[in-house]
Design a protein around this motif. Structure first.
Motif, PDB file in Angstrom:
ATOM      1  N   LEU A   1     -38.955  51.664  -9.580  1.00 43.23           N
ATOM      2  CA  LEU A   1     -40.119  51.617  -8.692  1.00 43.23           C
ATOM      3  C   LEU A   1     -39.696  51.647  -7.230  1.00 43.23           C
ATOM      4  O   LEU A   1     -40.330  52.319  -6.406  1.00 43.23           O
ATOM      5  CB  LEU A   1     -40.979  50.383  -8.991  1.00 43.23           C
ATOM      6  N   ARG A   2     -38.624  50.930  -6.888  1.00 42.82           N
ATOM      7  CA  ARG A   2     -38.129  50.982  -5.510  1.00 42.82           C
ATOM      8  C   ARG A   2     -37.637  52.386  -5.162  1.00 42.82           C
ATOM      9  O   ARG A   2     -37.847  52.879  -4.057  1.00 42.82           O
ATOM     10  CB  ARG A   2     -37.028  49.951  -5.278  1.00 42.82           C
ATOM     11  N   LYS A   3     -37.007  53.042  -6.120  1.00 47.51           N
ATOM     12  CA  LYS A   3     -36.492  54.390  -5.875  1.00 47.51           C
ATOM     13  C   LYS A   3     -37.637  55.371  -5.629  1.00 47.51           C
ATOM     14  O   LYS A   3     -37.585  56.153  -4.679  1.00 47.51           O
ATOM     15  CB  LYS A   3     -35.641  54.849  -7.060  1.00 47.51           C
ATOM     16  N   VAL A   4     -38.680  55.330  -6.456  1.00 42.88           N
ATOM     17  CA  VAL A   4     -39.795  56.260  -6.237  1.00 42.88           C
ATOM     18  C   VAL A   4     -40.533  55.927  -4.946  1.00 42.88           C
ATOM     19  O   VAL A   4     -40.995  56.827  -4.246  1.00 42.88           O
ATOM     20  CB  VAL A   4     -40.771  56.335  -7.448  1.00 42.88           C
ATOM     21  N   ALA A   5     -40.603  54.641  -4.589  1.00 42.82           N
ATOM     22  CA  ALA A   5     -41.233  54.273  -3.323  1.00 42.82           C
ATOM     23  C   ALA A   5     -40.424  54.809  -2.148  1.00 42.82           C
ATOM     24  O   ALA A   5     -40.995  55.307  -1.172  1.00 42.82           O
ATOM     25  CB  ALA A   5     -41.380  52.752  -3.227  1.00 42.82           C
TER      26      ALA A   5
END
Length: 169
Positions: free
Chosen positions: A133-137
């Motif tokens: 989720l942090r990566k896609v954000a």
């Protein structure tokens, strides 16, 4: 009937986020709060005093939005506003005793919803989900404004492997 983009990762993310926000909203309602107000209370925990500008920046909202939220919380006796000594143009905000009590209830609320959200996921899955989720954000933030990137470099997964609890501040 399935939604036309039901196999889309983005659609699944939006759907999960809406369900999460609804669950949090239901619980906030029991505390006499609306979604978004909990973020102000949590930002002020621990005796923190913030200017309206700092609060707006932290919450990633426009100053009038932060001001309106603070006014509503002040009307409930949960925060107090004061002018900065020496500069009456600067307004600072802090929690009242009742606001601090209410803020402590928010942690329990988030833990309850977090447990529902992650039911059936082991610690390894939870850690992987947080990282993804942090990566896609970060991907989306890099494509848009810098505002979206705030807080993305804080990686609790670099610490010991424990479930994360969402909080503001």
């Amino acid at each position: 009937m399935k939604h036309p983009v039901a196999k889309s990762v983005g659609w699944a993310l939006v759907h999960a986020a809406r369900l999460h926000r609804t669950r949090v909203g239901e619980r906030l309602n029991r505390l006499g709060l609306f979604p978004g107000q909990e973020q102000v209370l949590q930002a002020l925990v621990g005796g923190r005093t913030l200017t309206m500008g700092e609060l707006a920046s932290l919450l990633r909202v426009k100053p009038p939005t932060a001001s309106k939220t603070v006014a509503r919380l002040a009307a409930q006796g949960l925060v107090e506003r004061a002018t900065e000594p020496g500069d009456a143009r600067v307004v600072v905000v802090r929690l009242t005793e009742e606001g601090a009590r209410r803020a402590s209830s928010i942690d329990n609320l988030w833990n309850e919803v977090e447990n529902e959200l992650l039911r059936g996921l082991d610690n390894k899955d939870r850690k992987r989900l947080r990282k993804l989720l942090r990566k896609v954000a970060r991907n989306l933030a890099a494509s848009g404004t810098a505002d979206g990137a705030m807080g993305l470099d804080d990686d609790p997964d670099d610490m010991e492997d424990t479930p994360a609890v969402a909080s503001v501040g």
